[in-house]
Scaffold this motif. Structure first.
Motif, PDB file in Angstrom:
ATOM      1  N   THR A 218       0.781  -1.014  -0.357  1.00  0.00           N
ATOM      2  CA  THR A 218       0.029  -0.031   0.020  1.00  0.00           C
ATOM      3  C   THR A 218       0.802   1.232   0.022  1.00  0.00           C
ATOM      4  N   GLY A 219       1.915   1.299   0.839  1.00  0.00           N
ATOM      5  CA  GLY A 219       2.682   2.519   1.014  1.00  0.00           C
ATOM      6  C   GLY A 219       3.437   2.359  -0.337  1.00  0.00           C
ATOM      7  N   LEU A 220       4.063   1.478  -1.031  1.00  0.00           N
ATOM      8  CA  LEU A 220       4.754   1.815  -2.431  1.00  0.00           C
ATOM      9  C   LEU A 220       3.687   2.003  -3.446  1.00  0.00           C
ATOM     10  N   PHE A 221       2.392   1.642  -3.243  1.00  0.00           N
ATOM     11  CA  PHE A 221       1.536   1.852  -4.182  1.00  0.00           C
ATOM     12  C   PHE A 221       1.242   3.501  -4.235  1.00  0.00           C
ATOM     13  N   TRP A 222       0.909   4.313  -3.196  1.00  0.00           N
ATOM     14  CA  TRP A 222       0.808   5.396  -2.968  1.00  0.00           C
ATOM     15  C   TRP A 222       2.265   6.374  -3.273  1.00  0.00           C
ATOM     16  N   ILE A 223       3.321   5.932  -3.013  1.00  0.00           N
ATOM     17  CA  ILE A 223       4.407   6.435  -3.457  1.00  0.00           C
ATOM     18  C   ILE A 223       4.832   6.675  -4.901  1.00  0.00           C
ATOM     19  N   SER A 224       4.286   5.417  -5.640  1.00  0.00           N
ATOM     20  CA  SER A 224       4.182   5.604  -7.112  1.00  0.00           C
ATOM     21  C   SER A 224       3.336   6.139  -7.730  1.00  0.00           C
ATOM     22  N   THR A 225       2.225   6.323  -7.166  1.00  0.00           N
ATOM     23  CA  THR A 225       1.260   7.338  -7.635  1.00  0.00           C
ATOM     24  C   THR A 225       1.480   8.692  -7.627  1.00  0.00           C
ATOM     25  N   PHE A 226       2.230   9.059  -6.504  1.00  0.00           N
ATOM     26  CA  PHE A 226       2.848  10.537  -6.245  1.00  0.00           C
ATOM     27  C   PHE A 226       3.828  10.618  -7.459  1.00  0.00           C
ATOM     28  N   LEU A 227       4.852   9.580  -7.605  1.00  0.00           N
ATOM     29  CA  LEU A 227       5.758   9.821  -8.691  1.00  0.00           C
ATOM     30  C   LEU A 227       5.228   9.919 -10.057  1.00  0.00           C
ATOM     31  N   ILE A 228       4.272   9.209 -10.314  1.00  0.00           N
ATOM     32  CA  ILE A 228       3.644   9.215 -11.619  1.00  0.00           C
ATOM     33  C   ILE A 228       3.057  10.812 -11.921  1.00  0.00           C
ATOM     34  N   ILE A 229       2.475  11.218 -10.782  1.00  0.00           N
ATOM     35  CA  ILE A 229       1.856  12.694 -11.002  1.00  0.00           C
ATOM     36  C   ILE A 229       2.890  13.719 -11.069  1.00  0.00           C
ATOM     37  N   VAL A 230       4.001  13.712 -10.331  1.00  0.00           N
ATOM     38  CA  VAL A 230       5.017  14.483 -10.250  1.00  0.00           C
ATOM     39  C   VAL A 230       5.853  14.410 -11.703  1.00  0.00           C
ATOM     40  N   GLY A 231       6.036  13.110 -12.214  1.00  0.00           N
ATOM     41  CA  GLY A 231       6.737  13.108 -13.653  1.00  0.00           C
ATOM     42  C   GLY A 231       5.892  13.626 -14.660  1.00  0.00           C
ATOM     43  N   SER A 232       4.547  13.506 -14.568  1.00  0.00           N
ATOM     44  CA  SER A 232       3.624  13.865 -15.505  1.00  0.00           C
ATOM     45  C   SER A 232       3.644  15.596 -15.385  1.00  0.00           C
TER      46      SER A 232
ATOM     47  N   PRO B  44      12.723   9.836 -16.339  1.00  0.00           N
ATOM     48  CA  PRO B  44      13.134   8.812 -15.067  1.00  0.00           C
ATOM     49  C   PRO B  44      12.147   8.817 -13.842  1.00  0.00           C
ATOM     50  N   VAL B  45      11.461   9.942 -13.536  1.00  0.00           N
ATOM     51  CA  VAL B  45      10.690   9.860 -12.484  1.00  0.00           C
ATOM     52  C   VAL B  45       9.391   9.096 -12.937  1.00  0.00           C
ATOM     53  N   LEU B  46       9.020   9.457 -13.881  1.00  0.00           N
ATOM     54  CA  LEU B  46       7.747   8.763 -14.572  1.00  0.00           C
ATOM     55  C   LEU B  46       7.843   7.456 -14.575  1.00  0.00           C
ATOM     56  N   ILE B  47       8.957   6.666 -15.270  1.00  0.00           N
ATOM     57  CA  ILE B  47       9.235   5.809 -15.601  1.00  0.00           C
ATOM     58  C   ILE B  47       9.363   4.798 -14.259  1.00  0.00           C
ATOM     59  N   ILE B  48      10.104   5.247 -13.303  1.00  0.00           N
ATOM     60  CA  ILE B  48      10.064   4.635 -11.905  1.00  0.00           C
ATOM     61  C   ILE B  48       8.667   4.523 -11.447  1.00  0.00           C
ATOM     62  N   GLY B  49       7.990   5.639 -11.507  1.00  0.00           N
ATOM     63  CA  GLY B  49       6.589   5.742 -10.865  1.00  0.00           C
ATOM     64  C   GLY B  49       5.601   4.544 -11.557  1.00  0.00           C
ATOM     65  N   ILE B  50       5.942   4.371 -12.785  1.00  0.00           N
ATOM     66  CA  ILE B  50       5.026   3.604 -13.531  1.00  0.00           C
ATOM     67  C   ILE B  50       5.230   2.043 -13.275  1.00  0.00           C
TER      68      ILE B  50
END
Length: 122
Positions: free
Chosen positions: A52-66, A83-89
């Motif tokens: 759950t924690g990693l899911f929310w962190i990755s969601t945040f990284l996708i938003i920031v990368g976008s 790179p931020v977007l790819i790691i988040g995805i």
């Protein structure tokens, strides 16, 4: 003549001449029902919390990368936003998979159980 000492059952201390034996039933195949009962699965709370924690962190990284890629946050180049977007995805896809299995196991869907999710050994 020397008499042989009688044998004793070491566990109970009863001489073997005093032990009564009985035949097993003809339907007994040597198994008991209890040995085939499955114990209830241990719910891996730590794995759920991590997913759950990693899911929310990755969601945040996708938003920031976008937002970085679109230039809304700052005017950084594509070489910093991608790179931020790819790691988040990548993390999002992995954790979505784990959370989906956890959800299906929680709901009791056929073919899913808490045993499918790896747990951290304490």
């Amino acid at each position: 003549m020397d008499e042989m000492p009688s044998r004793t059952n070491l566990a109970t201390g009863i001489p073997s001449s005093k032990v009564k034996y009985s035949r097993l039933s003809s339907t007994d195949d040597g198994y008991i029902d209890f040995q085939f009962k499955k114990s209830p699965p241990k719910i891996p709370y730590k794995a759920f919390a991590l997913a759950t924690g990693l899911f929310w962190i990755s969601t945040f990284l996708i938003i920031v990368g976008s937002l970085l890629l679109s230039g809304y946050i700052s005017k950084v180049g594509v070489d910093q936003a991608v790179p931020v977007l790819i790691i988040g995805i990548l993390v999002f896809l992995l954790e979505f998979y784990h959370l989906r299995i956890a959800f299906y196991a929680f709901k009791g869907y056929h073919g899913y159980s808490d045993d499918d999710i790896p747990d951290f050994d304490d």
